[in-house]
Design a protein around this motif. Structure first.
Motif, PDB file in Angstrom:
ATOM      1  N   ALA B 258       0.863  -1.189   0.000  1.00 46.13           N
ATOM      2  CA  ALA B 258       0.000   0.000   0.000  1.00 46.13           C
ATOM      3  C   ALA B 258       0.891   1.226   0.000  1.00 46.13           C
ATOM      4  O   ALA B 258       1.911   1.255   0.707  1.00 46.13           O
ATOM      5  N   GLU B 259       0.519   2.217  -0.797  1.00 38.99           N
ATOM      6  CA  GLU B 259       1.348   3.422  -0.917  1.00 38.99           C
ATOM      7  C   GLU B 259       0.493   4.674  -0.755  1.00 38.99           C
ATOM      8  O   GLU B 259      -0.685   4.681  -1.146  1.00 38.99           O
ATOM      9  N   ALA B 260       1.119   5.706  -0.177  1.00 40.98           N
ATOM     10  CA  ALA B 260       0.425   6.993  -0.044  1.00 40.98           C
ATOM     11  C   ALA B 260       1.429   8.115  -0.204  1.00 40.98           C
ATOM     12  O   ALA B 260       2.579   7.994   0.236  1.00 40.98           O
ATOM     13  N   GLU B 261       0.959   9.193  -0.875  1.00 41.15           N
ATOM     14  CA  GLU B 261       1.814  10.365  -1.072  1.00 41.15           C
ATOM     15  C   GLU B 261       1.072  11.585  -0.557  1.00 41.15           C
ATOM     16  O   GLU B 261      -0.073  11.833  -0.943  1.00 41.15           O
ATOM     17  N   VAL B 262       1.733  12.330   0.302  1.00 39.43           N
ATOM     18  CA  VAL B 262       1.086  13.514   0.890  1.00 39.43           C
ATOM     19  C   VAL B 262       1.991  14.718   0.667  1.00 39.43           C
ATOM     20  O   VAL B 262       3.121  14.751   1.180  1.00 39.43           O
ATOM     21  N   PRO B 263       1.545  15.726  -0.112  1.00 40.50           N
ATOM     22  CA  PRO B 263       2.365  16.925  -0.268  1.00 40.50           C
ATOM     23  C   PRO B 263       2.440  17.689   1.059  1.00 40.50           C
ATOM     24  O   PRO B 263       1.427  17.817   1.756  1.00 40.50           O
ATOM     25  N   LEU B 264       3.621  18.178   1.353  1.00 43.80           N
ATOM     26  CA  LEU B 264       3.768  18.886   2.632  1.00 43.80           C
ATOM     27  C   LEU B 264       3.142  20.280   2.569  1.00 43.80           C
ATOM     28  O   LEU B 264       2.659  20.789   3.563  1.00 43.80           O
ATOM     29  N   ARG B 265       3.135  20.869   1.378  1.00 47.85           N
ATOM     30  CA  ARG B 265       2.515  22.200   1.231  1.00 47.85           C
ATOM     31  C   ARG B 265       1.115  21.989   0.641  1.00 47.85           C
ATOM     32  O   ARG B 265       0.987  21.464  -0.462  1.00 47.85           O
ATOM     33  N   GLN B 266       0.104  22.373   1.405  1.00 40.49           N
ATOM     34  CA  GLN B 266      -1.279  22.124   0.980  1.00 40.49           C
ATOM     35  C   GLN B 266      -2.131  23.379   1.130  1.00 40.49           C
ATOM     36  O   GLN B 266      -1.844  24.235   1.963  1.00 40.49           O
ATOM     37  N   THR B 267      -3.172  23.421   0.309  1.00 41.63           N
ATOM     38  CA  THR B 267      -4.147  24.518   0.430  1.00 41.63           C
ATOM     39  C   THR B 267      -5.384  23.948   1.106  1.00 41.63           C
ATOM     40  O   THR B 267      -5.984  22.997   0.599  1.00 41.63           O
ATOM     41  N   ILE B 268      -5.711  24.536   2.226  1.00 43.33           N
ATOM     42  CA  ILE B 268      -6.880  24.021   2.953  1.00 43.33           C
ATOM     43  C   ILE B 268      -7.976  25.094   3.003  1.00 43.33           C
ATOM     44  O   ILE B 268      -7.697  26.284   2.847  1.00 43.33           O
ATOM     45  N   ARG B 366       8.144   1.921   4.788  1.00 41.66           N
ATOM     46  CA  ARG B 366       9.278   2.720   4.333  1.00 41.66           C
ATOM     47  C   ARG B 366       8.754   4.123   4.051  1.00 41.66           C
ATOM     48  O   ARG B 366       7.798   4.285   3.276  1.00 41.66           O
ATOM     49  N   ALA B 367       9.299   5.086   4.710  1.00 45.23           N
ATOM     50  CA  ALA B 367       8.833   6.462   4.545  1.00 45.23           C
ATOM     51  C   ALA B 367       9.989   7.356   4.144  1.00 45.23           C
ATOM     52  O   ALA B 367      11.122   7.138   4.586  1.00 45.23           O
ATOM     53  N   ALA B 368       9.683   8.330   3.282  1.00 43.90           N
ATOM     54  CA  ALA B 368      10.730   9.269   2.844  1.00 43.90           C
ATOM     55  C   ALA B 368      10.078  10.551   2.372  1.00 43.90           C
ATOM     56  O   ALA B 368       8.922  10.538   1.932  1.00 43.90           O
ATOM     57  N   VAL B 369      10.808  11.653   2.514  1.00 40.98           N
ATOM     58  CA  VAL B 369      10.329  12.936   1.997  1.00 40.98           C
ATOM     59  C   VAL B 369      11.177  13.271   0.786  1.00 40.98           C
ATOM     60  O   VAL B 369      12.401  13.370   0.891  1.00 40.98           O
ATOM     61  N   GLN B 370      10.515  13.408  -0.345  1.00 39.35           N
ATOM     62  CA  GLN B 370      11.248  13.691  -1.595  1.00 39.35           C
ATOM     63  C   GLN B 370      10.504  14.778  -2.346  1.00 39.35           C
ATOM     64  O   GLN B 370       9.294  14.630  -2.628  1.00 39.35           O
ATOM     65  N   GLY B 371      11.194  15.851  -2.641  1.00 38.98           N
ATOM     66  CA  GLY B 371      10.592  16.945  -3.433  1.00 38.98           C
ATOM     67  C   GLY B 371       9.369  17.531  -2.783  1.00 38.98           C
ATOM     68  O   GLY B 371       8.386  17.820  -3.468  1.00 38.98           O
ATOM     69  N   GLY B 372       9.379  17.679  -1.462  1.00 44.88           N
ATOM     70  CA  GLY B 372       8.243  18.286  -0.761  1.00 44.88           C
ATOM     71  C   GLY B 372       7.047  17.362  -0.635  1.00 44.88           C
ATOM     72  O   GLY B 372       5.938  17.815  -0.348  1.00 44.88           O
ATOM     73  N   VAL B 373       7.241  16.057  -0.887  1.00 45.15           N
ATOM     74  CA  VAL B 373       6.141  15.093  -0.796  1.00 45.15           C
ATOM     75  C   VAL B 373       6.550  13.987   0.173  1.00 45.15           C
ATOM     76  O   VAL B 373       7.654  13.445   0.081  1.00 45.15           O
ATOM     77  N   TYR B 374       5.652  13.688   1.091  1.00 44.47           N
ATOM     78  CA  TYR B 374       5.900  12.597   2.046  1.00 44.47           C
ATOM     79  C   TYR B 374       5.374  11.317   1.416  1.00 44.47           C
ATOM     80  O   TYR B 374       4.187  11.226   1.070  1.00 44.47           O
ATOM     81  N   ARG B 375       6.258  10.344   1.197  1.00 49.29           N
ATOM     82  CA  ARG B 375       5.878   9.077   0.561  1.00 49.29           C
ATOM     83  C   ARG B 375       5.958   7.962   1.591  1.00 49.29           C
ATOM     84  O   ARG B 375       6.977   7.818   2.270  1.00 49.29           O
ATOM     85  N   LEU B 376       4.886   7.205   1.691  1.00 46.41           N
ATOM     86  CA  LEU B 376       4.855   6.096   2.645  1.00 46.41           C
ATOM     87  C   LEU B 376       4.486   4.831   1.871  1.00 46.41           C
ATOM     88  O   LEU B 376       3.503   4.802   1.118  1.00 46.41           O
ATOM     89  N   GLN B 377       5.323   3.831   2.030  1.00 45.41           N
ATOM     90  CA  GLN B 377       5.069   2.544   1.373  1.00 45.41           C
ATOM     91  C   GLN B 377       5.073   1.466   2.453  1.00 45.41           C
ATOM     92  O   GLN B 377       6.029   1.395   3.231  1.00 45.41           O
ATOM     93  N   VAL B 378       4.015   0.711   2.506  1.00 47.47           N
ATOM     94  CA  VAL B 378       3.904  -0.336   3.522  1.00 47.47           C
ATOM     95  C   VAL B 378       3.719  -1.666   2.803  1.00 47.47           C
ATOM     96  O   VAL B 378       2.832  -1.802   1.949  1.00 47.47           O
ATOM     97  N   GLN B 379       4.609  -2.610   3.131  1.00 50.37           N
ATOM     98  CA  GLN B 379       4.487  -3.942   2.527  1.00 50.37           C
ATOM     99  C   GLN B 379       3.910  -4.877   3.588  1.00 50.37           C
ATOM    100  O   GLN B 379       4.489  -5.037   4.673  1.00 50.37           O
ATOM    101  N   TYR B 380       2.758  -5.448   3.257  1.00 50.12           N
ATOM    102  CA  TYR B 380       2.063  -6.310   4.206  1.00 50.12           C
ATOM    103  C   TYR B 380       2.272  -7.771   3.819  1.00 50.12           C
ATOM    104  O   TYR B 380       2.288  -8.110   2.632  1.00 50.12           O
ATOM    105  N   THR B 381       2.412  -8.590   4.838  1.00 48.49           N
ATOM    106  CA  THR B 381       2.353 -10.029   4.637  1.00 48.49           C
ATOM    107  C   THR B 381       1.027 -10.478   5.235  1.00 48.49           C
ATOM    108  O   THR B 381       0.722 -10.149   6.395  1.00 48.49           O
ATOM    109  N   GLY B 382       0.243 -11.162   4.432  1.00 53.36           N
ATOM    110  CA  GLY B 382      -1.094 -11.546   4.896  1.00 53.36           C
ATOM    111  C   GLY B 382      -1.405 -12.984   4.589  1.00 53.36           C
ATOM    112  O   GLY B 382      -0.679 -13.666   3.844  1.00 53.36           O
ATOM    113  N   LEU B 383      -2.487 -13.425   5.174  1.00 48.13           N
ATOM    114  CA  LEU B 383      -2.939 -14.788   4.956  1.00 48.13           C
ATOM    115  C   LEU B 383      -4.309 -14.710   4.289  1.00 48.13           C
ATOM    116  O   LEU B 383      -5.215 -14.062   4.808  1.00 48.13           O
ATOM    117  N   GLU B 384      -4.409 -15.358   3.118  1.00 44.20           N
ATOM    118  CA  GLU B 384      -5.696 -15.271   2.408  1.00 44.20           C
ATOM    119  C   GLU B 384      -5.908 -16.503   1.537  1.00 44.20           C
ATOM    120  O   GLU B 384      -4.969 -17.249   1.241  1.00 44.20           O
TER     121      GLU B 384
END
Lengths: 89, 407
Positions: B258-268, B366-384
């Motif tokens: 699962a991956e998510a990208e969140v810009p650090l500079r946002q308009t709210i 695994r999380a990292a900030v690159q180019g003003g964007v916070y990137r989070l990648q989570v690798q899950y091990t599951g049973l299905e």
């Protein structure tokens, strides 16, 4: 004209058809309503007595709460509680 | 009754007869003369010396001559019927116009649909269904002749493929849309069709339980996506091949990311606290504004709600439409890494919630900030359960075609 009427009356009598008495035809619904056809006018009118002319005869309805329901040129309907009907010459 | 109606249509006059000079029999003589002159009288009554009777309106004038001859005086006591009513109406033009308008409305209104109800669903779903119906031409005020319930039903069915059934019924001026949810039926084992069970995802087999067919893998085996797990083809002791509908459950340890990208500079958007409420009354298909406030242009977001009056479970064609405009201002913010991580985890959570039937065992992030964007990648091990049925196509007789993994 009178001869023709007389002949018609004679023919009706020979055939067993009841002819109009005094030139009028009268129907009674019990003692509550009377339809008179061929009446010549009202001679007397009160709640106890209604007298009408029927040709040479006059018919008198006697009773209580009498009233003339309808009145036309040669017919009328009398309603009320009849206690007697008289034929007057 | 018929005579009464005729008298009302032609009009009637009720009058009193007073004998003049106390002459006896004057009243009776008047009635006899009147009847002989052609007048039809009814309701002839005597009250003391006076009489009363009714005659057709058109014949009353003809009673003057008999009255003169009989020596009585006539006095009108009441006029009845349509001609007198119309004469009275001639002076009241507004009343006549109102009556004519009411009659026209009464004749016209039943020819239209004035209420559209939804059964089977409620709340936003019902509102959406009503909006779809309106787009297809079913709304309060539409002539009934313009509605084809069958066509409308089919069009709505196309727009709601997940619905079990949608029916549109019109009764009088009320249209009812009934939506029935689809009832999921258990899969039916089809005769004459044969299946293998394959791997839906790559993973390591933990357990295998074949209810039909022969297991092609063992616990501990690593399998690739599409690999045969349970074979629908089996051999008997004489070496003859047979086909069957393979089925079973194969639990495997799988990897998902699962991956998510969140810009650090946002308009709210922040609410300013300014609100504008606009109300209008909807009667049939007409809308009457109840507030004289114009609609705000920019910097406002709008929410609307409709409150429909109902009587006896039937929605009336009268509703209150309320718009609520809330002011906002846009502001640029810079998120801290913690704030961005919290937002990213919310997105990750939403993604994992969508995975059905997966028991998550382990997560590596695994999380990292690159180019003003916070990137989070989570690798899950599951049973299905990775077992998925795949049909074996046979082309005539027992010869097998297609499906290359039939063992």
């Amino acid at each position: 004209m009178k001869r023709e009427q007389g002949a018609a009356r004679g023919l009706a009598q020979r055939m067993g058809i009841p002819g109009p008495m005094g030139g009028a035809h009268m129907e009674l619904n019990g003692n509550r309503e009377a339809v008179v056809e061929g009446c010549g006018g009202i001679l007397e009118y009160s709640e106890e007595s209604v007298r009408v002319r029927t040709g040479k005869l006059a018919v008198r309805f006697v009773g209580r709460g009498l009233r003339i329901k309808c009145l036309a040129a040669d017919s009328l309907v009398v309603e009320g509680f009849f206690t007697g009907i008289e034929f007057l010459w | 009754m018929l005579a009464g109606l005729a008298r009302w249509l032609l009009g009637s006059v009720t009058f009193s007869v007073f004998p003049q000079g106390g002459r006896r029999g004057a009243g009776e003589r008047f009635f006899s003369l009147a009847a002989r002159s052609g007048a039809s009288l009814w309701g002839v009554r005597r009250r003391g010396e006076a009489f009363s009777a009714s005659v057709r309106a058109g014949q009353y004038a003809g009673l003057r001559a008999p009255a003169r001859r009989a020596g009585v005086r006539l006095r009108v006591s009441r006029r009845n019927g349509l001609p007198f009513w119309l004469r009275a109406c001639r002076r009241r033009k507004g009343l006549v116009a109102g009556g004519a308008l009411a009659a026209a409305l009464l004749l016209w209104m039943p020819s239209c649909i004035w209420s559209v109800n939804v059964a089977g669903v409620s709340g936003p779903q019902a509102q959406e269904l009503l909006a779809q119906a309106e787009l297809l031409g079913l709304f309060p005020g539409v002539p009934r002749g313009d509605i084809d319930p069958d066509l409308l039903q089919q069009s709505l069915m196309r727009r709601y493929p997940d619905a079990g059934w949608i029916s549109v019924n019109t009764r009088g001026s009320v249209a009812t849309i009934t939506l029935s949810e689809r009832v999921e039926t258990p899969p039916v084992k089809e005769s004459g069709r044969y299946y293998n069970v394959k791997a839906a995802r790559a993973g390591q087999v933990v357990s295998i339980h074949a209810t039909e067919g022969e297991a092609a893998v063992s616990p501990g085996d690593a399998v690739a996506e599409g690999q045969l797990l349970i074979s629908g083809v089996w051999e008997d002791v004489y070496g003859a091949s047979h086909l069957s509908h393979a089925a079973g459950e194969v639990l495997a340890r799988t990897q998902r990311t699962a991956e998510a990208e969140v810009p650090l500079r946002q308009t709210i958007r922040e609410p300013t606290g300014e609100t504008v409420e606009r109300r209008s009354l909807r009667v049939f298909s007409l809308q009457f504004p109840l507030t004289a406030v114009p609609a705000p242009q920019e910097g406002y977001s709008c929410t609307a709600r409709v409150e429909t009056l109902s009587f006896g479970g039937v929605s009336l064609p009268v509703s209150l439409y309320i718009e609520r405009w809330e002011g906002f201002q846009e502001r640029e913010v810079v998120l801290t890494e913690e704030e961005a991580a919290a937002q990213a985890w919310r997105e990750i959570q939403a993604q994992t919630d969508a995975w059905e039937g997966v028991e998550l065992l382990r997560a590596e992030e695994r999380a990292a900030v690159q180019g003003g964007v916070y990137r989070l990648q989570v690798q899950y091990t599951g049973l299905e359960n990775i077992a998925v049925e795949s049909e074996i196509f046979t082309g005539g007789g027992d010869e097998m075609t297609g499906d290359s993994n039939v063992g």
